[in-house]
Design a protein around this motif. Structure first.
Motif, PDB file in Angstrom:
ATOM      1  N   TRP A   1       0.833  -1.199   0.000  1.00 39.43           N
ATOM      2  CA  TRP A   1       0.000   0.000   0.000  1.00 39.43           C
ATOM      3  C   TRP A   1       0.873   1.257   0.000  1.00 39.43           C
ATOM      4  O   TRP A   1       0.530   2.255  -0.652  1.00 39.43           O
ATOM      5  CB  TRP A   1      -0.939   0.002   1.201  1.00 39.43           C
TER       6      TRP A   1
ATOM      7  N   SER B   1       0.863   4.163  -2.816  1.00 38.52           N
ATOM      8  CA  SER B   1       0.634   5.566  -2.466  1.00 38.52           C
ATOM      9  C   SER B   1       1.635   6.513  -3.112  1.00 38.52           C
ATOM     10  O   SER B   1       1.441   7.732  -3.083  1.00 38.52           O
ATOM     11  CB  SER B   1       0.660   5.742  -0.939  1.00 38.52           C
TER      12      SER B   1
ATOM     13  N   SER C   1       1.952  10.703  -4.060  1.00 38.24           N
ATOM     14  CA  SER C   1       2.929  11.351  -3.189  1.00 38.24           C
ATOM     15  C   SER C   1       3.699  12.420  -3.956  1.00 38.24           C
ATOM     16  O   SER C   1       3.962  12.282  -5.153  1.00 38.24           O
ATOM     17  CB  SER C   1       3.909  10.313  -2.633  1.00 38.24           C
TER      18      SER C   1
ATOM     19  N   ILE D   1      -6.489   7.780   2.510  1.00 35.73           N
ATOM     20  CA  ILE D   1      -5.332   7.360   1.725  1.00 35.73           C
ATOM     21  C   ILE D   1      -4.067   8.132   2.074  1.00 35.73           C
ATOM     22  O   ILE D   1      -2.986   7.768   1.638  1.00 35.73           O
ATOM     23  CB  ILE D   1      -5.614   7.492   0.210  1.00 35.73           C
TER      24      ILE D   1
ATOM     25  N   GLY E   1       0.666  10.038   0.844  1.00 39.66           N
ATOM     26  CA  GLY E   1       1.576   9.222   0.053  1.00 39.66           C
ATOM     27  C   GLY E   1       2.888   8.974   0.766  1.00 39.66           C
ATOM     28  O   GLY E   1       3.372   9.803   1.551  1.00 39.66           O
TER      29      GLY E   1
ATOM     30  N   VAL F   1       0.024   7.210   4.789  1.00 38.80           N
ATOM     31  CA  VAL F   1      -0.766   6.190   4.073  1.00 38.80           C
ATOM     32  C   VAL F   1      -2.212   6.115   4.548  1.00 38.80           C
ATOM     33  O   VAL F   1      -2.948   5.220   4.120  1.00 38.80           O
ATOM     34  CB  VAL F   1      -0.094   4.803   4.195  1.00 38.80           C
TER      35      VAL F   1
END
Length: 636
Positions: free
Chosen positions: A100, A104, A108, A298, A301, A331
């Protein structure tokens, strides 16, 4: 012409077979060297080399060269090892977090290259894989390795304290070696402070406690000398955890020490603890939470830029000084869930298996790391440095212990105390099967079970870390797991005088020596020796090196199968035994006159014929030459 072609085809096939055999043999030797020697050395340096290296860059290179890269080579050589490793929830949790994090990178704003960001995650994954392989094939070295690292840290800490003593009370100790920051140094001091504390809670012998108590105080004094408050909170949490996970008479002493020590520390170091206020931690957390609220699921990043500057300081900070907030920022909740799961599962599995002291130690380290992470750090997947002491090393150790507990390479049962009156009662109603000048060694109890005693040694031996009774129990379960019959373990005991004992259910049958003595027919004896040769090849092919192998320790059971007894002095290697170990095994058997006469003089062809059914021609020829050389020496 046809005959020539057939002859050439046979030569070609034999050449390919020899090449394949040599390649396979070389791969096994490389894999064995990595698991048995390189990984323990690399892990020892990972734990201790920050105390004496001049900088972190060398620390990184040593870890990469002696642990991470060798682990990758071992996995490439034997990918089937992943089957057991990838069943562990902690490993799967880390892989999920890493994947993950890599995903990300799409959103980012990091300026670093992709490979440079993925590399730390791969090196950390190798930490999990390498610890699993090391514990699987060298479980006996884990406690001596931790002890050695702790001794190195203790000596270095004594030197640091000695050098720091002339400084003013307001100064904060950093320490020599690769340390360059008081707070980061305190993580390393606290790591081994918890080691000595856990050792004192789990040790069975009083002299170990006499070593652990002053060592703990020295490491704790080093934490105080750094002037860092975060590790003090972490140590308190670890002490509370240890008092409950162990829960014995020492727990009350630990709680009392916690209360008394807290009063002393607050009395003598109240200015250090309260004088600096919150060090802008609350302001940093509030600012980080505001940013997290904008992208809760989310995050921003992996390796996204973070700039925090509370009012009152000129420096711009790139960490929220809280591990959990750092994970949420980078994250989001989706990455935070596997990160949190790893810690919860690590503590839960340690609580379930708390009869094993290594789980107690690793979980205490994890609790210490959780406590230290409340007000420190914030990076997601760092390169090897002090932050690894807080979460990643404890989690990797717990994962390795979980994996190998399932594989039966670790003791999974409790060691019970057997009071002197209870032992005397058992001894009075038991039949002595074996004894020496110190007393009985093996007792047959009234119910038919056997109690095997291992006397305490006055001088230092490896049995101080891994008692022979526990080795006996672990070896028995490992042999059964690979299809070789061995006694069924019922219980483990620690006696009042420091001796240990194992209670087991004997196997029905006679020793091979007894059977050979009672045999009158030469043909029947030849057939039996040939079968034993095949069994010996099976042991060697499965990597079983039984140092005490002789006909008195091999049982011919009532169903006609062979079994091993008296198996405390045994090791199971990762690969089939190399030729030198096979020959050494036979040298030991030739020390017994009857065994030598039956196996190596009268029935040697049958022994080698049986051995050749599973072993390679090279191994058979090596044994033949070994027997011939020893026979010639005996004649001389």
């Amino acid at each position: 012409m046809a005959t020539t072609l057939v002859w050439l085809s046979k030569i070609r096939n034999e050449f390919y077979r020899m090449q394949f055999s040599y390649l396979s043999y070389s791969k096994n030797r490389v894999f064995d060297f990595i698991c048995l020697w390189l990984l323990p050395i690399g892990f020892l340096l990972l734990l201790s080399d920050l105390y004496f290296l001049p900088g972190r860059s060398i620390h990184h290179k040593l870890y990469y060269g002696l642990f991470s890269i060798p682990t990758l080579i071992a996995i490439i050589l034997r990918p089937r090892e992943l089957k057991d490793i990838l069943r562990e929830p902690l490993v799967l949790g880390f892989i999920l977090l890493s994947l993950w994090s890599i995903v990300s990178l799409i959103w980012s704003n990091t300026q670093d290259d992709f490979v440079g960001l993925v590399r730390p995650a791969l090196h950390m994954l190798m930490l999990y894989f390498g610890c699993s392989l090391m514990v699987k094939y060298r479980a006996d070295i884990l406690q001596p390795l931790f002890f050695s690292a702790a001794i190195i840290a203790l000596i270095a800490t004594l030197y640091n304290l000695w050098v720091f003593l002339p400084n003013s009370p307001e100064a904060r100790m950093i320490g020599a070696g690769a340390f360059d920051n008081p707070l980061l140094s305190s993580h390393a001091f606290g790591f081994f402070c918890i080691y000595w504390l856990a050792l004192g809670m789990t040790c069975k012998r009083a002299y170990v406690l006499l070593i652990a108590a002053p060592a703990f105080l020295i490491m704790f004094a080093a934490i105080l000398a750094t002037g860092s408050r975060t590790p003090l909170v972490a140590v308190v949490l670890a002490m509370v955890w240890l008092s409950f996970i162990c829960w014995n008479r020492r727990s009350l002493a630990l709680i009392s020490m916690l209360v008394g020590g807290g009063i002393v520390v607050m009395t003598m170091f109240s200015e250090m603890i309260l004088g600096r206020g919150s060090s802008f931690r609350i302001e940093l957390w509030q600012m980080a939470l505001v940013l997290i609220e904008q992208r809760p699921w989310i995050g921003y990043g992996y390796d996204a830029a973070l700039s925090l500057q509370p009012q009152g300081i000129d420096e711009i900070l790139s960490e929220p000084h809280n591990f959990a907030l750092g994970v949420l920022y980078y994250v989001g909740i989706l990455g935070f869930l596997p990160w949190l799961f790893m810690q919860v599962w690590g503590l839960y599995s340690s609580w379930r298996h708390r009869v094993q002291p290594l789980f107690i130690l690793a979980s205490a380290w994890l609790v210490y790391g959780i406590g230290a992470g409340l007000t420190e750090g914030g990076g997601l997947i760092p390169r090897p440095k002090e932050h690894w002491y807080l979460l990643w090393i404890p989690l990797a150790v717990i994962a390795a212990l979980n994996i190998n507990l399932r594989l039966k390479t670790l003791r999974g049962r409790a060691v019970n105390r057997l009071p002197e009156p209870a032992f005397k009662t058992l001894e009075a109603h038991a039949q002595v099967i074996e004894e020496d000048g110190l007393g009985p060694k093996v007792l047959r109890l009234e119910n038919g079970n056997f109690l095997k005693l291992f006397r305490a040694r006055r001088c230092y031996t490896s049995g101080s870390f891994n008692p022979y009774s526990e080795r006996f129990a672990v070896n028995s379960e490992r042999l059964q797991a690979i299809g070789i019959p061995a006694p069924k373990i019922l219980d483990l005991y620690l006696l009042t005088d420091g001796s240990s004992a194992v209670l087991y259910q004997p196997l029905p049958g006679q020793t091979l020596r007894q059977v050979m003595q009672s045999m009158g027919s030469a043909s029947v004896r030849q057939a039996l020796v040939e079968r034993f040769g095949k069994f010996l090849a099976q042991l060697h092919d499965k990597g079983v090196y039984f140092r005490s192998l002789h006909l008195g320790n091999v049982l011919l059971m009532d169903d006609g199968e062979f079994a091993l007894i008296d198996i405390a002095d045994m090791r199971i290697y990762p690969s089939p035994l190399r030729n030198a170990l096979r020959q050494r095994n036979l040298r030991h058997m030739q020390r017994y006159p009857e065994d030598r006469r039956w196996l190596f003089e009268e029935q040697l062809p049958e022994l080698l014929q049986g051995y050749a059914t599973l072993a390679s021609p090279t191994a058979v020829e090596g044994l033949r030459q070994q027997v011939a050389a020893l026979t010639q020496m005996a004649k001389v």
